[in-house]
Design a protein around this motif. Sequence first.
Motif, PDB file in Angstrom:
ATOM      1  N   CYS A  47       0.816  -1.216   0.000  1.00 41.79           N
ATOM      2  CA  CYS A  47       0.000   0.000   0.000  1.00 41.79           C
ATOM      3  C   CYS A  47       0.848   1.263   0.000  1.00 41.79           C
ATOM      4  CB  CYS A  47      -0.962   0.012   1.195  1.00 41.79           C
ATOM      5  SG  CYS A  47      -0.173   0.239   2.791  1.00 41.79           S
ATOM      6  N   LEU A  86      -7.071  -0.060  -1.567  1.00 42.14           N
ATOM      7  CA  LEU A  86      -6.296   0.703  -0.592  1.00 42.14           C
ATOM      8  C   LEU A  86      -7.086   0.899   0.697  1.00 42.14           C
ATOM      9  CD1 LEU A  86      -3.680   2.191   0.012  1.00 42.14           C
ATOM     10  CD2 LEU A  86      -4.667   4.242  -1.019  1.00 42.14           C
ATOM     11  N   GLN A  89      -6.666  -2.310   2.493  1.00 40.54           N
ATOM     12  CA  GLN A  89      -5.309  -2.442   3.009  1.00 40.54           C
ATOM     13  C   GLN A  89      -5.093  -1.609   4.266  1.00 40.54           C
ATOM     14  OE1 GLN A  89      -3.138  -1.317  -0.569  1.00 40.54           O
ATOM     15  NE2 GLN A  89      -2.444  -3.400  -0.881  1.00 40.54           N
TER      16      GLN A  89
END
Length: 427
Positions: A47, A86, A89
């Motif tokens: 990430c 994202l 994550q």
Amino acid sequence: MNDPNLAPEAIRGRLIARLLKHLSVDRQTGAAYFVSASPVMLQQLPCGFGAGTSGLLYVLSHALRLGEQQQREELEVVVGSLALGLETQTQTMNPRLLAPPPFSLGFAAGGSGAIPAFHAYGELTGDWDCFEKCAVRLCEQLLSDDLSDHDPSFYGGLASPLFFLARYHEQIKTPKCQDAILRISNHLIDVAQPIEAGSAWVSAGSDGHMVTGLSWGSTGIILSLLAAHNALEEPRWLGAVLEGFEFERAQKDVDCCRWFNVVEHQNQDFSHEALKDFEAVCHGAVGIGMLRLFVLKHTLEGDWHQEIKQDLQDAIERSLWTADADWNGSKSKLSHCCGLSGLLDLLVETQALPGFQHLTTNIKEVRSRLMTLALQFENRPLGVVSQTSATRSPEPLEGVGFSSGLAGVYHSLLQPQTSSLFTGHIK
């Protein structure tokens, strides 16, 4: 520039097409993979901003907002999927997709780069939910963690979340943001080491030395403390900034317009030949120049500004000299971290300042070289980047990410339509 293949929009279109060819994103989960052709493999992206999904979401959101037409429909799907991935994550803080402690919050491969990424996505879509939730999670972690477990540096540790929280603090709607800025800033000042000339820091990436540099040295920490001071106007932090500048002043070789950095300490080689990457953002004159540019753009003018302006002029002079030497020796690099892309960012942002309009010719030349190399290396394979660091590859670019891959080159060629991540104004 008569060749239509060398028009900036044409080069950007080719870069986007190549990026999408080497990027695979699961539309259901948002998991992103670098598709390597040599060797053939799928590498799940972390990430982090440097080589991972944060940097990609940031750059591709800007691309769509500024009207990129190359494979636009596919680009829109990719951006939406990257935002989903994202968010997952950063919500789960999956250790497989983060650099290991003490680097789990750093710019290069940690979680703090999601802040500017989700901000760019919010500008594109008007959906600020991911940005706000991510900022709250980051603040809560910074308020609960033992900060001594984290590296102080920008690329690897606390300076990065401090910088982004301070820069975006007006958009982050939680009092925890101010508390986190206070806690990190005071911690960084507490761990600074006083020396004969000012004070400095030792990070895990500085090989035990107190060094200059945006990535692992004093430059990135000074930048973050200055951003924090601008946000909350704490006098103690400005004092630490000035002490940091005093240290960097002592590391400057005035005759050669250069600053001693981590590479020289690691190699115990202080000769000119050792400075092969001295135009680098990460540990060279470009990053040092970006800090000075930030001072001139974002602080009230003071007596210290004249010396800062001279430093900026020297950093640019040194970077251009090294870029010319590399170009003439066929050693030029494209990347944002260690090549012409980062230098172009610095030149374009600096040209807007009074007294720097003469950089127009340099900007045209650097941009032309960057586009020429982008075409020249179009058929070369992309090197594979490790999760924890931008390891050096024999290839001109490594992966699809921001620091050493395709995304960083593309973003620099958006200038001046967009602004530098490190020195631009926040809207």
